[in-house]
Design a protein around this motif. Structure first.
Motif, PDB file in Angstrom:
ATOM      1  N   ASN A 171      31.879  24.866  27.914  1.00 57.31           N
ATOM      2  CA  ASN A 171      32.255  24.004  26.795  1.00 57.31           C
ATOM      3  C   ASN A 171      32.447  22.550  27.202  1.00 57.31           C
ATOM      4  O   ASN A 171      32.907  21.735  26.406  1.00 57.31           O
ATOM      5  N   ALA A 172      32.116  22.228  28.460  1.00 54.43           N
ATOM      6  CA  ALA A 172      32.132  20.841  28.954  1.00 54.43           C
ATOM      7  C   ALA A 172      33.469  20.166  28.689  1.00 54.43           C
ATOM      8  O   ALA A 172      33.537  19.081  28.089  1.00 54.43           O
ATOM      9  N   GLU A 173      34.547  20.784  29.161  1.00 48.60           N
ATOM     10  CA  GLU A 173      35.865  20.187  28.994  1.00 48.60           C
ATOM     11  C   GLU A 173      36.777  20.633  30.134  1.00 48.60           C
ATOM     12  O   GLU A 173      36.566  21.676  30.764  1.00 48.60           O
ATOM     13  N   ALA A 174      37.808  19.815  30.409  1.00 52.17           N
ATOM     14  CA  ALA A 174      38.774  20.127  31.451  1.00 52.17           C
ATOM     15  C   ALA A 174      39.703  21.240  30.989  1.00 52.17           C
ATOM     16  O   ALA A 174      40.050  21.337  29.805  1.00 52.17           O
ATOM     17  N   VAL A 175      40.122  22.073  31.948  1.00 54.28           N
ATOM     18  CA  VAL A 175      41.061  23.161  31.671  1.00 54.28           C
ATOM     19  C   VAL A 175      42.474  22.752  32.052  1.00 54.28           C
ATOM     20  O   VAL A 175      43.400  22.819  31.250  1.00 54.28           O
ATOM     21  N   ARG A 176      42.651  22.312  33.317  1.00 55.77           N
ATOM     22  CA  ARG A 176      43.981  21.911  33.798  1.00 55.77           C
ATOM     23  C   ARG A 176      43.848  21.136  35.094  1.00 55.77           C
ATOM     24  O   ARG A 176      42.833  21.263  35.805  1.00 55.77           O
ATOM     25  N   LYS A 177      44.859  20.334  35.387  1.00 57.24           N
ATOM     26  CA  LYS A 177      45.007  19.769  36.723  1.00 57.24           C
ATOM     27  C   LYS A 177      45.822  20.747  37.547  1.00 57.24           C
ATOM     28  O   LYS A 177      46.813  21.297  37.073  1.00 57.24           O
ATOM     29  N   GLN A 178      45.395  20.949  38.779  1.00 53.78           N
ATOM     30  CA  GLN A 178      46.000  21.959  39.636  1.00 53.78           C
ATOM     31  C   GLN A 178      47.177  21.322  40.382  1.00 53.78           C
ATOM     32  O   GLN A 178      47.139  21.092  41.586  1.00 53.78           O
ATOM     33  N   TYR A 179      48.270  21.060  39.641  1.00 48.53           N
ATOM     34  CA  TYR A 179      49.413  20.363  40.211  1.00 48.53           C
ATOM     35  C   TYR A 179      50.027  21.112  41.381  1.00 48.53           C
ATOM     36  O   TYR A 179      50.561  20.506  42.316  1.00 48.53           O
ATOM     37  N   ASN A 180      49.954  22.441  41.354  1.00 48.63           N
ATOM     38  CA  ASN A 180      50.604  23.243  42.409  1.00 48.63           C
ATOM     39  C   ASN A 180      49.819  23.243  43.719  1.00 48.63           C
ATOM     40  O   ASN A 180      50.271  23.854  44.692  1.00 48.63           O
ATOM     41  N   TRP A 181      48.664  22.566  43.767  1.00 46.47           N
ATOM     42  CA  TRP A 181      47.934  22.400  45.025  1.00 46.47           C
ATOM     43  C   TRP A 181      48.216  21.040  45.664  1.00 46.47           C
ATOM     44  O   TRP A 181      47.640  20.716  46.696  1.00 46.47           O
ATOM     45  N   GLY A 182      49.065  20.252  45.008  1.00 43.60           N
ATOM     46  CA  GLY A 182      49.478  18.988  45.595  1.00 43.60           C
ATOM     47  C   GLY A 182      48.566  17.836  45.247  1.00 43.60           C
ATOM     48  O   GLY A 182      47.417  18.001  44.824  1.00 43.60           O
ATOM     49  N   ARG A 183      49.095  16.636  45.454  1.00 47.34           N
ATOM     50  CA  ARG A 183      48.371  15.392  45.190  1.00 47.34           C
ATOM     51  C   ARG A 183      47.885  14.806  46.511  1.00 47.34           C
ATOM     52  O   ARG A 183      48.669  14.623  47.443  1.00 47.34           O
ATOM     53  N   GLY A 184      46.602  14.531  46.609  1.00 50.12           N
ATOM     54  CA  GLY A 184      46.040  13.987  47.844  1.00 50.12           C
ATOM     55  C   GLY A 184      44.627  13.501  47.611  1.00 50.12           C
ATOM     56  O   GLY A 184      44.077  13.604  46.512  1.00 50.12           O
ATOM     57  N   GLY A 185      44.025  13.003  48.653  1.00 49.57           N
ATOM     58  CA  GLY A 185      42.645  12.538  48.558  1.00 49.57           C
ATOM     59  C   GLY A 185      41.682  13.696  48.732  1.00 49.57           C
ATOM     60  O   GLY A 185      40.866  13.707  49.660  1.00 49.57           O
ATOM     61  N   TRP A 186      41.737  14.668  47.821  1.00 47.28           N
ATOM     62  CA  TRP A 186      40.968  15.903  47.972  1.00 47.28           C
ATOM     63  C   TRP A 186      39.471  15.641  47.875  1.00 47.28           C
ATOM     64  O   TRP A 186      39.013  14.841  47.068  1.00 47.28           O
ATOM     65  N   GLU A 187      38.743  16.354  48.686  1.00 50.61           N
ATOM     66  CA  GLU A 187      37.280  16.266  48.675  1.00 50.61           C
ATOM     67  C   GLU A 187      36.707  17.628  48.305  1.00 50.61           C
ATOM     68  O   GLU A 187      36.278  17.848  47.197  1.00 50.61           O
ATOM     69  N   GLY A 188      36.705  18.553  49.240  1.00 47.92           N
ATOM     70  CA  GLY A 188      36.078  19.840  48.990  1.00 47.92           C
ATOM     71  C   GLY A 188      37.065  20.983  49.065  1.00 47.92           C
ATOM     72  O   GLY A 188      38.226  20.818  49.443  1.00 47.92           O
ATOM     73  N   GLY A 189      36.576  22.137  48.701  1.00 46.02           N
ATOM     74  CA  GLY A 189      37.378  23.347  48.783  1.00 46.02           C
ATOM     75  C   GLY A 189      36.511  24.561  48.569  1.00 46.02           C
ATOM     76  O   GLY A 189      35.334  24.460  48.210  1.00 46.02           O
ATOM     77  N   VAL A 190      37.105  25.732  48.791  1.00 43.84           N
ATOM     78  CA  VAL A 190      36.378  26.972  48.567  1.00 43.84           C
ATOM     79  C   VAL A 190      37.357  28.036  48.083  1.00 43.84           C
ATOM     80  O   VAL A 190      38.466  28.153  48.609  1.00 43.84           O
ATOM     81  N   VAL A 191      36.957  28.771  47.041  1.00 46.75           N
ATOM     82  CA  VAL A 191      37.673  29.966  46.607  1.00 46.75           C
ATOM     83  C   VAL A 191      36.956  31.149  47.241  1.00 46.75           C
ATOM     84  O   VAL A 191      35.762  31.360  46.995  1.00 46.75           O
ATOM     85  N   MET A 192      37.672  31.895  48.071  1.00 44.59           N
ATOM     86  CA  MET A 192      37.060  32.980  48.826  1.00 44.59           C
ATOM     87  C   MET A 192      36.686  34.149  47.911  1.00 44.59           C
ATOM     88  O   MET A 192      37.163  34.250  46.775  1.00 44.59           O
ATOM     89  N   PRO A 193      35.823  35.050  48.389  1.00 46.05           N
ATOM     90  CA  PRO A 193      35.398  36.180  47.554  1.00 46.05           C
ATOM     91  C   PRO A 193      36.535  37.067  47.066  1.00 46.05           C
ATOM     92  O   PRO A 193      36.358  37.796  46.077  1.00 46.05           O
ATOM     93  N   ASP A 194      37.715  37.031  47.730  1.00 39.14           N
ATOM     94  CA  ASP A 194      38.839  37.851  47.251  1.00 39.14           C
ATOM     95  C   ASP A 194      39.432  37.317  45.961  1.00 39.14           C
ATOM     96  O   ASP A 194      40.298  37.949  45.349  1.00 39.14           O
ATOM     97  N   ASN A 195      38.999  36.116  45.526  1.00 39.50           N
ATOM     98  CA  ASN A 195      39.468  35.473  44.304  1.00 39.50           C
ATOM     99  C   ASN A 195      40.966  35.201  44.338  1.00 39.50           C
ATOM    100  O   ASN A 195      41.607  35.069  43.295  1.00 39.50           O
ATOM    101  N   LYS A 196      41.535  35.104  45.551  1.00 38.86           N
ATOM    102  CA  LYS A 196      42.958  34.782  45.711  1.00 38.86           C
ATOM    103  C   LYS A 196      43.171  33.596  46.646  1.00 38.86           C
ATOM    104  O   LYS A 196      44.053  32.777  46.425  1.00 38.86           O
ATOM    105  N   THR A 197      42.351  33.512  47.701  1.00 35.45           N
ATOM    106  CA  THR A 197      42.572  32.529  48.756  1.00 35.45           C
ATOM    107  C   THR A 197      41.707  31.294  48.537  1.00 35.45           C
ATOM    108  O   THR A 197      40.495  31.402  48.338  1.00 35.45           O
ATOM    109  N   VAL A 198      42.365  30.132  48.579  1.00 39.75           N
ATOM    110  CA  VAL A 198      41.684  28.854  48.393  1.00 39.75           C
ATOM    111  C   VAL A 198      41.967  27.979  49.612  1.00 39.75           C
ATOM    112  O   VAL A 198      43.116  27.881  50.056  1.00 39.75           O
ATOM    113  N   TYR A 199      40.926  27.350  50.178  1.00 39.99           N
ATOM    114  CA  TYR A 199      41.087  26.379  51.258  1.00 39.99           C
ATOM    115  C   TYR A 199      40.646  25.014  50.746  1.00 39.99           C
ATOM    116  O   TYR A 199      39.622  24.894  50.055  1.00 39.99           O
TER     117      TYR A 199
END
Length: 937
Positions: free
Chosen positions: A246-274
């Motif tokens: 639907n080409a729209e934002a869902v939420r800002k992920q405040y609980n992951w902290g504020r920083g100069g974020w670049e990349g990330g990965v959600v692992m196949p377990d659908n629980k762990t994020v780096y």
């Protein structure tokens, strides 16, 4: 208009083809655009991934280049040209395409899936939105194998092909760089690397976010944030989840902290994020959800390091409100700030591990990989965030901030890899060396690998290689610039073909064009390369290295990479996202030069098709290399960079054997060997063997062995992935050279004293103790394989090991020199660090005296037979007595300039590269000795 929007462009451009053909292809491309036609280029399958470099083309391209191969290119989306649907009407798409996400279509949904493209370009626009941006579109596979953009009707009433992602409901984004495509289900997050610290930084004179009023957060899923009214700037720099359907934002992920974020990965377990933070220093963090797929509750941690025990671990960091979120990163400076780099709650052994600009994060076989792109200001970036010997011992007193960031083992690995003389130096001393001024110019970066099973991180692939020493300035192709060179990896991902073959895909984003990031011929250009790495080869090489007791960093090198594409001048290559069927890789060419021809003067998204045609690569590949003697005792597997010692080398029948996988392949193997003796050989049958010297006597030295498999006999078909090894063969019975030491100079650093020394000489120097006197050992060859141990005995005794040209030692060691008689004994070794076999020592005895009143200091200008250089000292123009080709070196032995067929050169061309010293060296073509030149102010 719809006809233009519906265009599909396919263009194959060989790296080896001529500029004439390139211009012809562009003419056809322009014609097809004018007529609204689809252009299909013919694919030349005579070779797979040719690796030749033509600096006139490859480092100054004006369009996207793709090697001739089964791969083909299709342009999908052009920034500033294609239009997007917004809630306020149609508008031209933003530019600066960066991240690409792919969300597969689910059961009952049509097409293949949704493509999400970030826009790093900041624009203020009433229709398309302020700040950063993002475009999504849906694709399906056409009958001819290309991708077709699908028409859609969204829930908010928008209809069309390309859609602007609406961020108003979350308070906009400052800019959009990289992000996350979940490996579990294709959910998409977008990130902002450019940290915003003030209202002006987001307003940007009215060209950024124009509404800078306070923002009230509406996120019931985050109780500590919901309903809070904060400054607009404090609402930037979070990972933001979007809904591509639907080409729209869902939420800002405040609980992951504020920083100069670049990349990330959600692992196949659908629980762990780096997550990786693009900062100096930057963080590597982890979030583990309480429940799969629900990333609103869980445990957040940062990667910490204990320098005393050399172990890494995860330190929990609780985020309950805006203050916790903002205090996470060193970029913020919010309230007490950067808790992670002080240790929470300010305990030294809990401080975060420091990284230099973490970029994209990806995962393969359970391990996490990410690009640490590097930055040439390494020492500055780390010094202010780490306690070290030159700073106060109290954490609270240090800089008033209490920073205590940690340097992990991976940076020790990188330093020792580039500077072998650090291998026997303690870890603490290497850390001190790393943070000292300009010791380590981390201009190329690396790929890092984290193993969740052990919590350990190691260098997976080091950037480079560096011709010369670790901080070398750029050299020309003719002077030895490598055929494959990885600099500033940024985008990172994996593609797995339908046949199960996996490649790591690496995107370059040059931080600079100096430090050998590009050859000297391309200084000032910013044309980046897209690389692929065969993960079967990589994992086998790592297993082999570990079995031989070698570090992972030595297992693979840029020579193992495959050049897939090059983007036009001014651009970075990024995106690197596979489609769900593994047949296509989606790539971006971001912010190219506007002087390039259309459409390559715009940021664009292009597809590289044909990965399903590469099944033959899984059937023929080089697994290992062996050095052995026919009917003899020599038999050893080697890795690139190894040295093999063989008794009476020239009398042995030494051969190279390529160990293939499978052991017997369908096709042939071609050997190309360069070194002291050059040779080539075609092998059609197992075993795949060639004499080292092609039948001639084997000589000591370094051999470059390139092995190329082919799917037909006599290399008559398609080449597979080549692999290159550098192997040094040394004679254990003869020192190489036995006595390379041929002379000694005595000189003053940045001063007027210079004398060539012979036994019994007396050198007069005014006020000896106040002069920075040094001895320079002259060798033949000028740069030796190995090291020198310099032992100075006299009024002041000292020793020094020199691994690199120039071979220099202070006369007094760390003390001031004294007048008197000195004996300098130089012992050569055939390995760095004064290890390996010792050669014949050579001694020089001379006397240094204070000059009698009125006597001038002894000076002499070194000369090379039949080659004269004048004036010396020099201010601007340096003249030669004959037309010649010369190379210029600074005092560190770094080649800083190359001239061909000249009689006069201007020192100002390279003055800034000389460094803080006042001397440089001129080496004539074919000469055996450099001429030392003094700079005159």
């Amino acid at each position: 208009y719809d006809l233009i929007l519906g265009k599909i462009l396919a263009l194959i451009i060989s790296i080896n083809q001529s500029l004439f053909i390139m211009r012809k292809a562009l003419a056809l491309l322009a014609m097809s655009l004018f007529m609204g036609l689809t252009l299909f280029a013919q694919t030349d399958e005579t070779k797979l991934f040719p690796e030749s470099i033509d600096p006139a083309v490859d480092y100054r391209p004006t369009e996207v280049l793709l090697p001739q191969s089964p791969l083909s290119m299709q342009i999908l989306f052009i920034g500033g040209y294609d239009s997007v649907e917004t809630r306020a009407g149609r508008a031209l798409a933003k530019q600066w395409h960066d991240f690409i996400g792919f969300t597969p279509a689910g059961p009952g949904e049509t097409g293949m899936g949704w493509v999400s493209v970030n826009h790093e370009r900041i624009v203020a626009d009433d229709r398309i939105g302020d700040g950063g941006g993002m475009t999504v579109f849906k694709v399906e596979r056409a009958a001819d194998g290309t991708l077709q953009i699908m028409n859609q009707n969204l829930n908010d009433g928008r209809a069309g092909k390309y859609f602007n992602v609406q961020f108003e409901n979350v308070g906009e984004t400052g800019m959009n760089c990289a992000g996350i495509t979940s490996l579990a289900d294709g959910r998409i997050w977008t990130a902002e690397e450019w940290f915003r610290s003030s209202v002006n930084s987001i307003y940007q004179g009215g060209n950024g976010i124009r509404d800078t009023s306070d923002f009230t957060i509406s996120t019931p899923e985050f109780p500590g944030f919901d309903g809070q009214t904060i400054k607009k700037v404090d609402n930037m720099n979070y990972m933001v989840e979007i809904d591509p359907r639907n080409a729209e934002a869902v939420r800002k992920q405040y609980n992951w902290g504020r920083g100069g974020w670049e990349g990330g990965v959600v692992m196949p377990d659908n629980k762990t994020v780096y997550l990786g933070e693009d900062a100096r220093p930057g963080l590597f963090t982890r979030f583990v959800a309480d429940n799969p797929g629900d990333f609103t509750t869980g445990t957040y941690s940062y990667y910490a390091y204990d320098e005393a025990t050399e172990t890494a671990y995860w330190k929990d960091y609780e985020i309950t409100d805006i203050e916790d979120a903002a205090n996470l990163s060193a970029s913020n400076g919010y309230a007490d700030g950067a808790r992670t780099f002080r240790g929470a709650p300010f305990v030294g052994d809990s401080a975060a591990a420091m990284f230099i600009r973490n970029e994209w994060v990806a995962a393969y076989n359970g391990r996490v990989y990410w690009a640490e792109t590097g930055n040439q200001g390494f020492w500055n970036e780390f010094t202010d965030y780490r306690l070290h010997k030159s700073s106060p011992t109290s954490i609270a007193d240090y800089n008033g901030n209490g920073y205590n960031g940690k340097i992990g083992n991976w940076h020790l690995e990188a330093a020792r890899f580039r500077f072998p003389d650090l291998k026997n130096v303690s870890n603490d001393s290497v850390r001190e060396w790393l943070t000292a001024s300009q010791n380590f110019t981390d201009a190329h970066g690396r790929i890092l690998c984290y193993d969740p099973a052990t919590s350990e991180t190691h260098v997976f692939l080091e950037g480079g290689p560096y011709p010369g020493d670790g901080n070398s300035s750029s050299v020309s192709v003719n002077a030895g610039y490598p055929e494959k060179h990885l600099s500033n990896p940024d985008g990172l991902n994996f593609i797995t073909t339908p046949q199960g073959k996996t490649f790591m895909i690496i995107c370059e984003d040059l931080n600079q064009s100096s430090y050998n990031s590009v050859p000297a011929e391309a200084q000032g250009n910013r044309a980046c390369e897209l690389w692929a790495l065969d993960m079967d080869l990589a994992e086998d090489a790592i297993a082999q290295a570990q079995a031989m007791g070698k570090p992972i960093i030595e297992a693979i090198s840029p020579s193992d990479l495959i050049r897939i594409s090059t983007t036009p001048i001014g651009s970075e290559v990024t995106g690197a996202q596979q489609t769900s069927d593994g047949k296509t890789l989606l790539v971006n060419s971001q912010h190219p030069s506007t002087s390039n021809p259309f459409p390559f003067n715009n940021s664009l998204t292009y597809a590289i098709h044909g990965w399903d045609k590469l099944a033959e690569l899984a059937e023929r590949r080089v697994a290992k290399l062996k050095v052995y003697e026919n009917n003899g005792s020599v038999n050893t597997e080697v890795m690139s960079g190894d040295t093999v010692y063989i008794d009476n080398l020239s009398g042995r029948d030494i051969r190279f054997e390529a160990i293939m996988e499978p052991e017997i392949i369908n096709g042939s193997v071609f050997f190309d060997i360069t070194g002291p003796v050059n040779s080539t050989k075609q092998e059609n049958y197992f075993r795949y063997i060639t004499p080292v010297a092609g039948g001639a006597p084997v000589q000591s030295g370094t051999y470059t062995v390139t092995i190329i498999p082919n799917d037909q006999l006599n290399r008559a078909g398609n080449d597979g992935i080549p692999r290159t090894y550098e192997v040094t063969l040394m004679d254990t019975t003869v020192q190489t050279p036995a006595s390379p030491v041929v002379g000694l100079n005595l000189y003053e650093n940045a001063g007027s004293v210079f004398a060539s020394i012979t036994d019994g000489d007396t050198v007069y120097v005014s006020n000896v103790p106040s002069r920075d006197l040094r001895v320079e050992v002259l060798t033949n060859p000028q740069i030796i394989n190995g090291s020198l141990f310099i032992d100075i005995q006299g009024p002041v005794n000292s020793t020094k090991v020199e691994n690199y040209f120039r071979y220099i030692a202070p006369l007094g060691g760390t003390a001031a020199p004294m007048a008197g008689t000195y004996t300098v004994t130089v012992t050569p070794y055939d390995q760095p660090g004064a290890t390996g076999n010792a050669g014949t020592p050579v001694s020089f005895t001379f006397t240094v005296m204070d000059s009698p009143s009125g006597m001038r200091e002894a000076t002499s200008a070194p000369a090379v037979a039949q080659f004269n250089v004048y004036p010396n000292p020099v201010m601007e123009s340096l003249n030669f007595n004959k037309m010649t080709s010369v190379a210029i070196y600074n005092e560190l032995g770094q080649r800083i300039a190359v001239y061909e067929n000249v009689k006069t050169i201007n020192v100002n061309d390279f003055r800034q590269k000389i460094g803080s010293g006042k001397t440089f060296f001129v080496m004539p073509a074919g000469g055996e000795k450099a001429v030392r030149i003094v700079l005159e102010d």
